[in-house]
Design a protein around this motif. Structure first.
Motif, PDB file in Angstrom:
ATOM      1  N   GLY A  35       0.787  -1.221   0.000  1.00  9.85           N
ATOM      2  CA  GLY A  35       0.000   0.000   0.000  1.00  9.85           C
ATOM      3  C   GLY A  35       0.820   1.272   0.000  1.00  9.85           C
ATOM      4  O   GLY A  35       0.348   2.325   0.420  1.00  9.85           O
ATOM      5  N   GLU A  36       2.031   1.196  -0.496  1.00  6.24           N
ATOM      6  CA  GLU A  36       2.915   2.359  -0.421  1.00  6.24           C
ATOM      7  C   GLU A  36       3.372   2.755  -1.823  1.00  6.24           C
ATOM      8  O   GLU A  36       3.648   1.898  -2.661  1.00  6.24           O
ATOM      9  N   ILE A  37       3.451   4.057  -2.086  1.00  6.99           N
ATOM     10  CA  ILE A  37       4.026   4.520  -3.342  1.00  6.99           C
ATOM     11  C   ILE A  37       5.418   5.059  -3.056  1.00  6.99           C
ATOM     12  O   ILE A  37       5.574   6.031  -2.307  1.00  6.99           O
ATOM     13  N   VAL A  38       6.412   4.397  -3.613  1.00  8.94           N
ATOM     14  CA  VAL A  38       7.788   4.850  -3.428  1.00  8.94           C
ATOM     15  C   VAL A  38       8.253   5.470  -4.738  1.00  8.94           C
ATOM     16  O   VAL A  38       8.230   4.818  -5.787  1.00  8.94           O
ATOM     17  N   CYS A  39       8.653   6.727  -4.702  1.00  5.34           N
ATOM     18  CA  CYS A  39       9.163   7.379  -5.898  1.00  5.34           C
ATOM     19  C   CYS A  39      10.678   7.273  -5.933  1.00  5.34           C
ATOM     20  O   CYS A  39      11.352   7.659  -4.977  1.00  5.34           O
ATOM     21  N   VAL A  40      11.203   6.762  -7.034  1.00  8.30           N
ATOM     22  CA  VAL A  40      12.643   6.828  -7.242  1.00  8.30           C
ATOM     23  C   VAL A  40      12.872   8.008  -8.173  1.00  8.30           C
ATOM     24  O   VAL A  40      12.364   8.044  -9.287  1.00  8.30           O
ATOM     25  N   VAL A  41      13.622   8.993  -7.686  1.00 11.48           N
ATOM     26  CA  VAL A  41      13.760  10.207  -8.468  1.00 11.48           C
ATOM     27  C   VAL A  41      15.233  10.460  -8.740  1.00 11.48           C
ATOM     28  O   VAL A  41      16.095  10.164  -7.912  1.00 11.48           O
ATOM     29  N   GLY A  42      15.512  10.937  -9.933  1.00 16.08           N
ATOM     30  CA  GLY A  42      16.891  11.207 -10.294  1.00 16.08           C
ATOM     31  C   GLY A  42      16.945  11.748 -11.706  1.00 16.08           C
ATOM     32  O   GLY A  42      15.958  11.687 -12.438  1.00 16.08           O
ATOM     33  N   GLU A 222       3.222  15.190  -5.775  1.00 20.73           N
ATOM     34  CA  GLU A 222       1.838  14.847  -5.997  1.00 20.73           C
ATOM     35  C   GLU A 222       1.492  13.456  -5.468  1.00 20.73           C
ATOM     36  O   GLU A 222       0.408  13.233  -4.955  1.00 20.73           O
ATOM     37  N   ILE A 223       2.419  12.507  -5.586  1.00 21.59           N
ATOM     38  CA  ILE A 223       2.007  11.113  -5.464  1.00 21.59           C
ATOM     39  C   ILE A 223       2.763  10.307  -4.415  1.00 21.59           C
ATOM     40  O   ILE A 223       2.258   9.302  -3.908  1.00 21.59           O
ATOM     41  N   ALA A 224       3.993  10.709  -4.050  1.00 27.19           N
ATOM     42  CA  ALA A 224       4.857   9.815  -3.280  1.00 27.19           C
ATOM     43  C   ALA A 224       4.499   9.749  -1.807  1.00 27.19           C
ATOM     44  O   ALA A 224       4.090  10.744  -1.203  1.00 27.19           O
ATOM     45  N   HIS A 225       4.631   8.526  -1.240  1.00 30.21           N
ATOM     46  CA  HIS A 225       4.648   8.402   0.204  1.00 30.21           C
ATOM     47  C   HIS A 225       6.077   8.486   0.693  1.00 30.21           C
ATOM     48  O   HIS A 225       6.379   9.192   1.642  1.00 30.21           O
ATOM     49  N   ARG A 226       6.924   7.721   0.018  1.00 31.04           N
ATOM     50  CA  ARG A 226       8.335   7.804   0.358  1.00 31.04           C
ATOM     51  C   ARG A 226       9.139   8.086  -0.902  1.00 31.04           C
ATOM     52  O   ARG A 226       8.688   7.819  -2.010  1.00 31.04           O
TER      53      ARG A 226
END
Lengths: 538, 313, 310
Positions: A35-42, A222-226
């Motif tokens: 149930g978690e949205i993890v964003c990998v950003v780079g 907008e979307i990330a939990h972590r």
């Protein structure tokens, strides 16, 4: 389920020999809980896509090989799984959506069948049940008229609808993990907002864990939990979305967040220079068809009226197909307008034949979007810069001297003039293109999505450069962009275009504070991360 | 759909018109009196005069062209001075062997080449790929008549499995007909197989690098189905195109193969006509073959709509 | 698999380019190129030194030595009137001419035709294709003519051209060039059309670069690699077509030693003396194969996207 859905431990992926570094990713660890949205950003080259492809076992064979670490999907190491086991997991326990919804769907198979394919691979359901299930999942991703759309081919759908099909296909068997690889990057901002909302909604309803790859901090907000921040193959920072966005610790994260332009434009005083460019009822109609084809006409620009003063930056903002680039190309006279006038100085150049355009060519220069295609790969950058001035009679020695000065001005070494374009990075090439434009001593500079292909940190630098040269040479700048944040930062006034028509036009600060047209409002509402105040850290 | 076909049909008119102009000009640009050339070396003065009036050689050249075009469109292809028959008769006599040969060759080539090409693409870089590609380069390089004589020497002279030369009409029984065509069809198909296998490999390879292939794998689809359900269908358009374009090679090959195997078809007729400088026949054959070629490629174009829903009527 | 889309993980990591190996080094690493060039060079040498290695005059008719099998010997009268014993490595034909000597001399004709057809077709096609690609108003006229030419199957067109003129080297060359030109035109035109859309060409337009300079400086260089590749394939096919025309008896006059003529000569007695077709056939196939391999190697290194353009 209590344990994490996905756990990547010390993943190391090797690059082929001869690459600029040894590993695509090195010792990367991250976790996705249920149930978690993890964003990998780079930024590009950070290794964020490589990590996600490694989870699915989709790394290109023979080019990228996993050198170490483990990837646990619900406790099972997928790196050790057999090819058959991996195929069983794909589509059932983990699934993936991609950046380009057009190319990611098979063009010759109907949308319904492509979703159905997942069921045919992994279940023994009879055809009628499968069809019900497909229609149900199509409904749940809010596709209009699923029964009719079942038989539609991908090319008959809009970009957003195609991405919905992709999502339906990924979620039809309720996987535990959804990997989304830049799923909204190729979409217009209003469509992006809808897809983000859909992903969040589906995740919430089904309790899926989502690994979301993006380069855009607006999307993250907008979307990330972590959030997991990656740089050059390493994880540099992880934390909850709020922590990372408001209180970043690592200098790289700070730099990235600082580089995100704010959506609140500063108050700017009106420019009072003379009018350098004015269009009068500018129209461009494409098509018309030949003798044997049906006639199809597209009005790419209709009665466009804009005016730019010297020293002023006018932004033309719009989504793809709005006609903003058409206007730019008409003004640069790369194409001939169908009707209307383009007044530069005291001349209407709209209909001039090529021969009489020469003075205009000197006055008006353009910087293009794609830095990799804007410079002739076979000619040194010096040769590209001096070409224009020499066309207008400057001696080679003078032109080279001028090019050296300009290279300094745009922040590059003058000694790099005899190098070739492939030896420069995207941002450096864009600087060279600006130098080439300035070499002509133009009065009007058109920047056609000139920073859109650049990473956010590089983007900020190029924007600063553009603003500097505007001041220094008192240029009239026409700035074409789809990105509201960029427009807010650099434009004195903006014109919003939709379907070839300017729907709103005014001072940037006023339009942002109080948009009049419904379309402008919808653009603002769709801007990702608009409600989020990013940390401004020194 | 019908209006689309009509439109495409209309689009072939300018091409065929250009061919006609070129065939017409061929004769007029040759030094000498066209009537004398057409009448042949042994013609009487009266015959030449008759032809002059018939072609309207006293008229301006544009008018001559339309007189000529008019008679062609009425089906009057002129008269062969060498065979002493109308060209139309001559062509109808000779068409059966050529059609038979071409048909067998196309079937043979498609059946062999497409699986080979798919296999080579799927096993890209392995020895299978290298063997298929090696065969294909050799197929392009060995002249048709060398292959023909080689096959005759081995299978007809040494092993005696097939007749050395000659053609059996289909009315005389399907088996003798087929037996007389096995070697010629194999001979002719070599270059065609090389061409189709190569294009199949290239287009399947290209499709295999597409994003939707990655999507199919991400769904958990097996490699075999990825290859046949996703890749081959998407690769169909270029493959069908090359089958159509290859017909030009085939027609060239027919001329040689029929000479090697002494098959009394249009190809053999072409050579005989050139050797006898029998111009009405040469002109008619070029027109006929070009017409067939254009027609086949039109059919290929129309077939795209079956393979690719993006191509609309 | 190469990395096509920007979304692919490989492209993402490939920002600064490593030093590129030079084109020459890349070519030397291609087995196709090395083997192809080696065989072609051998054939060229054979052609060049033909008078030195030929055992007798390739056109000398010797009624006393007709239809000899390979390695047979015969006595011949030499130019100075003396008699000498000659070994016929490849036998003799129905007129008693030495096949080995004819094959060796035949290399000259084949290679000369291959190269001259390639150069002529490429240069003519380049000029016409450039004009078609760059000037809109010329485009449709030129392309209609090219479509018409392409609608006539190549060998038929060549046969038609030779049938109009008296047989000879020049008419054979013209006959092979005519059907090749439209293919080159199409290739050049497609390159021009795609390159003129490139932003760097548009940048040069806005820099006021005159049309002719624009074409020479920014567009022409892009056609070099595909044309070298195409030229190589044309060379191979020209050698083949010449042999076919000669074989059919409508090419170069039969007394001239060409591979096609030797084989045409060998047709009648093929069942008894297959060597008259076998040996020239091997030389011909080997040469064409070598040139085709060279073309494949060149395409893979210089212009990998070409096969798509077809």
């Amino acid at each position: 389920m209590t344990g994490p859905i996905l756990e990547i431990r010390n993943l190391t992926v090797q690059l082929p020999k001869g690459a600029d570094r040894k590993f695509a990713v090195e010792n990367v660890s991250l976790t996705v809980n249920p149930g978690e949205i993890v964003c990998v950003v780079g930024e590009s080259g950070s290794g964020k896509s490589v990590s996600s492809h490694a989870v699915m076992g989709l790394l290109p064979k023979g080019q990228l090989t996993v050198a170490g670490g483990e990837i646990l999907l619900e406790g099972e190491n997928v790196l050790k799984a057999s090819a058959n086991r991996l195929r069983d997991l794909r589509g059932t326990r983990m699934s993936m959506i991609f950046q380009e919804p057009m190319t990611a769907l098979n063009p010759v198979v109907t949308c319904g069948e492509q979703i159905d394919e997942v069921l045919r691979i992994h279940t023994d359901l009879p055809a009628t049940e499968r069809k019900e299930k497909v229609i149900a999942v199509m409904e749940s991703v809010r596709l209009p008229d699923p029964i009719k759309m079942y038989d539609a081919y991908p090319h008959q759908l809009s970009g957003g609808q195609r991405q919905r099909i992709m999502i339906a296909q990924a979620l039809v068997l309720d996987p535990a993990l959804l990997i989304a690889d830049e799923p909204t990057t190729a979409l217009d901002v209003t469509t992006q907002a809808q897809i983000l909302k859909l992903v969040a909604e589906m995740q919430e309803r089904r309790g899926t864990g989502v690994l979301f790859i993006t380069h855009d901090f607006g999307v993250v907000a907008e979307i990330a939990h972590r959030v997991v921040v990656m740089q050059k193959g390493h994880v540099v920072e992880t934390g909850t979305a709020t922590e990372v966005l408001t209180n970043p610790q690592h200098p790289y994260t700070k730099m990235l967040i600082n580089a995100v332009p704010t959506l609140t434009p500063p108050q700017r005083e009106d420019r009072t220079g003379e009018v350098a460019l004015e269009t009068v009822k500018l129209c461009k109609v494409y098509g018309g068809g030949g003798f044997f084809q049906k006639k199809r006409e597209v009005r790419a620009a209709a009665d466009v009226e804009i005016r730019v003063r010297r020293g002023e930056t006018l932004g033309i903002v719009g989504e793809s197909g709005s006609g903003k680039s058409t206007v730019a190309r008409c003004i640069a006279r790369l194409i001939e307008p169908t009707s209307g006038g383009i007044v530069v100085g005291n001349m209407d150049i709209a209909k001039l034949p090529e021969r009489q355009l020469r003075p205009h060519r000197k006055h008006c220069q353009i910087v293009f979007q794609d830095p990799y295609r804007s410079l002739n790969p076979r000619r040194s950058v010096g040769a590209s810069i001096i070409e224009g001035p020499m066309n207008f009679g400057m001696s080679e020695a003078d032109a080279v001297a001028k090019a050296r000065d300009l290279m300094k001005l745009v922040g590059l070494s003058p000694d790099a003039l005899d190098r070739y374009p492939h030896q420069f990075s995207g941002g450096q090439r864009q600087r060279i293109c600006i130098a080439r434009a300035l070499a002509m001593e133009p009065e009007i500079l058109i920047a056609d999505e000139a920073v859109s292909a650049l990473d956010v940190s590089v983007q900020a630098q190029v924007l600063d450069l553009l603003d500097d040269v505007r001041k220094k040479f008192d240029l009239a700048v026409l700035f074409i962009t789809h990105d509201l944040r960029v427009a807010a930062q650099i434009c004195d006034r903006i014109a919003v275009m939709q379907n070839g028509v300017v729907v709103e036009h005014g001072r940037t600060a006023e339009v942002f504070a109080n948009p009049q047209h419904a379309y402008t409002r919808s653009l603002f509402e769709a801007a990702p991360g608009r409600n989020f105040q990013f940390a401004r850290v020194a | 759909m019908i209006s689309y076909i009509l439109r495409r049909l209309a689009a072939t008119v300018p091409v065929l018109f250009t061919v006609a102009v070129m065939v017409f000009l061929m004769l007029r640009l040759t030094p000498g009196d066209p009537a004398a050339i057409i009448a042949g070396d042994n013609a009487t003065t009266q015959q030449i005069l008759d032809i002059r009036t018939k072609l309207g050689l006293e008229e301006p050249i544009l008018q001559q062209f339309f007189i000529w075009l008019g008679s062609i469109l009425r089906g009057d292809l002129g008269e062969s001075f060498f065979f002493r028959k109308t060209v139309f008769e001559l062509i109808s006599e000779r068409i059966e062997p050529t059609l038979s040969l071409a048909f067998l060759t196309i079937v043979l080539a498609v059946v062999i080449a497409i699986p080979l090409g798919v296999l080579a693409a799927y096993r890209q870089g392995t020895w299978i790929d290298r063997v298929v590609m090696g065969f294909s380069v050799i197929g392009f390089s060995v002249p048709v008549f060398v292959i023909g004589y080689l096959l005759i020497y081995i299978f007809a002279i040494k092993l005696g499995w097939f007749p050395v030369q000659g053609y059996q009409r289909i009315s005389g029984g399907v088996f003798p007909w087929f037996r007389s065509l096995v070697l010629p069809a194999f001979t002719l198909s070599v270059i065609y197989i090389a061409l189709i296998a190569r294009m199949t490999r290239t287009s399947v390879l290209e499709v295999l690098s597409e994003d939707y292939i990655r999507t199919a794998r991400a769904k958990g689809q097996t490699e075999v189905k990825v290859l046949f359900q996703h890749a081959l269908k998407n690769a169909a358009v270029p493959i069908v195109t090359v089958v159509g374009i290859g017909v030009a090679l085939l027609i060239g090959g027919v001329v040689v193969t029929e000479s090697v195997y002494s098959i009394p078809g249009l190809g053999r007729l072409t050579v005989d006509a050139v050797l006898a400088r029998d111009f009405p026949v040469i002109q008619a054959i070029i027109l006929a073959f070009s017409f067939v070629y254009v027609l086949i490629n039109l059919i290929v174009d129309l077939s795209y709509t079956i393979f690719d829903p993006r191509i609309r009527y | 698999m190469t990395a096509p889309a920007s979304s692919s993980p490989v492209a993402e990591t490939a920002v600064p380019l490593p030093a590129k190996p030079t084109v020459w080094r890349k070519l030397l690493r291609s087995p196709n190129v090395v083997v192809g060039v080696a065989i072609v060079l051998v054939m060229v040498c054979i052609g060049l030194i033909a008078p030195l290695i030929a055992t007798s005059d390739p056109t000398a008719i010797n009624p006393g030595a007709r239809n000899r099998v390979p390695m047979a010997t015969s006595t011949m009268r030499m130019d100075d009137g003396t008699r000498a014993t000659v070994t016929h490595y490849m036998g003799t034909d129905t007129l008693g001419r030495d096949v080995f000597s004819r094959v060796v001399y035949g290399a000259r004709v084949s290679i000369f035709i291959g190269i001259s057809v390639a150069i002529l077709s490429v240069s003519i096609g380049l000029v016409i294709g450039m004009a078609a690609g760059y000037f809109r108003w010329l485009d449709s006229i030129i392309m209609r003519i090219m479509d018409g030419l392409m609608a006539i199957p190549a060998i038929l067109l060549a046969i038609a051209v030779v049938s109009l003129s008296r047989a000879g080297l020049a008419s054979v060359i013209i006959a092979i060039v005519v059907p090749e030109v439209p293919r080159v035109v199409r290739l050049v035109r497609s390159v021009v059309l795609s390159v003129r859309e490139e932003p760097y060409v548009e940048a040069a337009v806005t820099a006021g670069t005159p049309t002719l300079k624009l074409i020479i400086r920014h567009i022409l260089p892009n056609t070099v690699a595909p044309l070298i590749v195409q030229g190589t394939f044309i060379c191979a096919s020209a050698i083949l077509v010449e042999a076919i025309l000669s074989f059919l008896g409508i090419g170069i006059p039969p007394d001239v030693p060409t591979w096609g003529n030797i084989m045409a000569e060998g047709r009648q007695l093929f069942r008894i003396f297959p060597h008259n077709i076998l040996y020239p056939g091997i030389f011909l196939a080997l040469t064409v194969l070598a040139v085709n391999m060279l073309g494949d190697g060149l395409r893979d290194t210089l212009d990998p996207k070409m096969e798509k353009r077809g």
